[in-house]
Design an enzyme around this catalytic site. Structure first.
Site, PDB file in Angstrom:
ATOM      1  N   GLY A   7       0.879  -1.048  -0.390  1.00 36.25           N
ATOM      2  CA  GLY A   7      -0.145  -0.041   0.124  1.00 36.25           C
ATOM      3  C   GLY A   7       1.050   1.688  -0.141  1.00 36.25           C
ATOM      4  O   GLY A   7       0.409   1.927   0.706  1.00 36.25           O
ATOM      5  N   GLY A   8       1.755   1.152  -0.730  1.00 40.07           N
ATOM      6  CA  GLY A   8       3.050   2.515  -0.965  1.00 40.07           C
ATOM      7  C   GLY A   8       2.576   3.281  -1.607  1.00 40.07           C
ATOM      8  O   GLY A   8       3.623   5.283  -1.373  1.00 40.07           O
ATOM      9  N   GLY A  13       1.560   5.306   2.975  1.00 44.32           N
ATOM     10  CA  GLY A  13       2.801   5.632   2.314  1.00 44.32           C
ATOM     11  C   GLY A  13       3.226   5.939   1.574  1.00 44.32           C
ATOM     12  O   GLY A  13       4.185   6.377   1.825  1.00 44.32           O
ATOM     13  N   TYR A 136     -14.809  -4.782   7.541  1.00 48.41           N
ATOM     14  CA  TYR A 136     -13.702  -4.294   7.085  1.00 48.41           C
ATOM     15  C   TYR A 136     -12.942  -4.393   8.391  1.00 48.41           C
ATOM     16  O   TYR A 136     -12.130  -4.976   9.118  1.00 48.41           O
ATOM     17  CB  TYR A 136     -13.864  -2.266   7.280  1.00 48.41           C
ATOM     18  N   LYS A 140      -9.443  -6.749   9.772  1.00 46.91           N
ATOM     19  CA  LYS A 140      -8.488  -6.651  10.939  1.00 46.91           C
ATOM     20  C   LYS A 140      -8.135  -6.804  12.087  1.00 46.91           C
ATOM     21  O   LYS A 140      -7.199  -6.601  12.264  1.00 46.91           O
ATOM     22  CB  LYS A 140      -8.579  -4.504  11.071  1.00 46.91           C
ATOM     23  N   ASN A 165      -8.558   8.758  12.711  1.00 49.05           N
ATOM     24  CA  ASN A 165      -9.032   9.001  11.789  1.00 49.05           C
ATOM     25  C   ASN A 165      -7.480   9.220  10.702  1.00 49.05           C
ATOM     26  O   ASN A 165      -7.162  10.392  11.386  1.00 49.05           O
ATOM     27  CB  ASN A 165      -9.585  10.333  12.030  1.00 49.05           C
ATOM     28  N   TRP A 201     -22.800  15.944   5.411  1.00 46.32           N
ATOM     29  CA  TRP A 201     -23.863  14.835   5.414  1.00 46.32           C
ATOM     30  C   TRP A 201     -23.572  14.410   7.114  1.00 46.32           C
ATOM     31  O   TRP A 201     -22.828  14.926   7.835  1.00 46.32           O
ATOM     32  CB  TRP A 201     -23.435  13.743   4.843  1.00 46.32           C
ATOM     33  N   ARG A 208     -14.180  13.126  16.190  1.00 39.68           N
ATOM     34  CA  ARG A 208     -12.993  12.490  16.405  1.00 39.68           C
ATOM     35  C   ARG A 208     -11.668  12.185  16.724  1.00 39.68           C
ATOM     36  O   ARG A 208     -11.415  13.603  17.178  1.00 39.68           O
ATOM     37  CB  ARG A 208     -13.252  12.131  14.367  1.00 39.68           C
ATOM     38  N   ASP A 270     -24.246   9.641  10.481  1.00 44.01           N
ATOM     39  CA  ASP A 270     -23.417   9.991  11.208  1.00 44.01           C
ATOM     40  C   ASP A 270     -22.654   9.077  11.604  1.00 44.01           C
ATOM     41  O   ASP A 270     -21.780   8.766  11.872  1.00 44.01           O
ATOM     42  CB  ASP A 270     -24.659  10.711  12.842  1.00 44.01           C
TER      43      ASP A 270
END
Length: 314
Positions: A7-8, A13, A136, A140, A165, A201, A208, A270
């Protein structure tokens, strides 16, 4: 050390590549950044061929199928299957090729939906994750399970980090499928061009912890070189640095010099209200680490987006 970064070419990355190039790399380290163009990591044979080609001694595993809230809600099964294949192939190839250390990247969304705050590293498996991104999240979580398995059965030094995040240059700024901050940056840019209001939205109330990708990159290097636990470590700003989505939108509007109105579309979901994470474990190791202030990091990210709009908007 030959350090392979999967994922560089993604957000984290690119940040690691930049931090290494700007003087954080060491003379005994060779860095190899690969992307999905170099190998399809859902294929075990292509993953093995990649390891055969580069013969890494260390791996930073960032590759994943990722997306924002609405993409997750639509495609939970795809997120589960794709990420399970990628993670199993990378970790097993690392084992087979005798890689000395693997650092994988998890996410705070893996934590139980029903929990007490702040969340910490001991609570990962204490209950189901939020239903919006269970595919997901469970995929993980399984990295942690596999890391423990490789450690107990084969003595491998495989570990994982859990960033909050992440945002910064080279993010996915797609409005439909990206995460909240890059999506808002793109929206503010378009609202400014058209002279319209900015529609955010949701209610703007969820909170966060945002970590700047370049700060995270510096912490990744420390984990790779110094952190020796199999148990994951949360990489995050402090609880006191949590911001609401409204505050984030206002910071972006200020950085982009947007003078229009902010409108909140409360018909949109939300997602999780908050997922406040404790960085106490990180602070025990690195009490003096300096995070980039949120508004400064937002300003730098917006400047990068403006300068690279033609490519960034895709």
């Amino acid at each position: 050390k030959r350090i392979l970064v999967t994922g560089g070419t993604g957000l984290v990355g690119r940040a690691i590549e930049r931090v290494v190039a700007e003087g954080e790399g060491r003379p005994d380290e060779e860095w190899i950044f690969v992307s999905s163009r170099d190998a399809d990591l859902t294929s075990s044979s292509e993953t093995k061929a990649l390891f055969e080609r580069h013969k890494p001694t260390h791996v930073i595993h960032l590759a994943a199928m990722v997306g924002g809230l609405f993409k997750n809600i639509r495609s939970n099964l795809d997120f589960w299957r794709t990420n399970i294949h990628i993670n199993d192939n990378v970790l097993h190839s690392a084992h087979e090729f005798g890689v000395q250390k693997v650092v994988s990247c998890l996410s705070t969304c893996i934590f139980p939906d029903k929990t007490t705050y702040p969340i910490d590293e001991t609570m990962i498996h204490n209950g189901p994750p939020h239903s919006s991104n269970f595919g997901y999240s469970y995929a993980k979580r399984m990295i942690d399970v596999q890391n423990r398995g490789y450690s107990e059965q084969h003595g491998r030094r495989f570990t994982a980090v859990i960033p909050t995040n992440v945002f910064g240059p080279h993010d996915n700024f797609n409005i439909e499928d990206g995460h909240v901050l890059p999506g808002l940056i793109h929206k503010v840019y378009l609202a400014k061009q058209s002279g319209s209001a900015l529609t955010v939205w949701g209610t703007g109330k969820p909170r966060r912890q945002f970590i700047y990708s370049l700060d995270l990159a510096r912490l990744f290097l420390w984990v790779l070189r110094e952190y020796d636990e199999v148990e994951p470590i949360i990489l995050s700003v402090g609880e006191e640095d949590e911001v609401s989505i409204r505050e984030a939108a206002e910071a972006i509007a200020e950085a982009m010099e947007f003078r229009g109105e902010l409108v909140f579309d409360t018909t949109k979901s939300d997602g999780q209200f908050k997922k406040t994470a404790s960085n106490a474990k990180l602070r025990r190791y690195l009490p003096g680490f300096q995070f980039t202030p949120f508004r400064k990091a937002v300003k730098e990210t917006c400047a990068w987006f403006n300068a690279n709009y033609a490519n960034a908007r895709k």
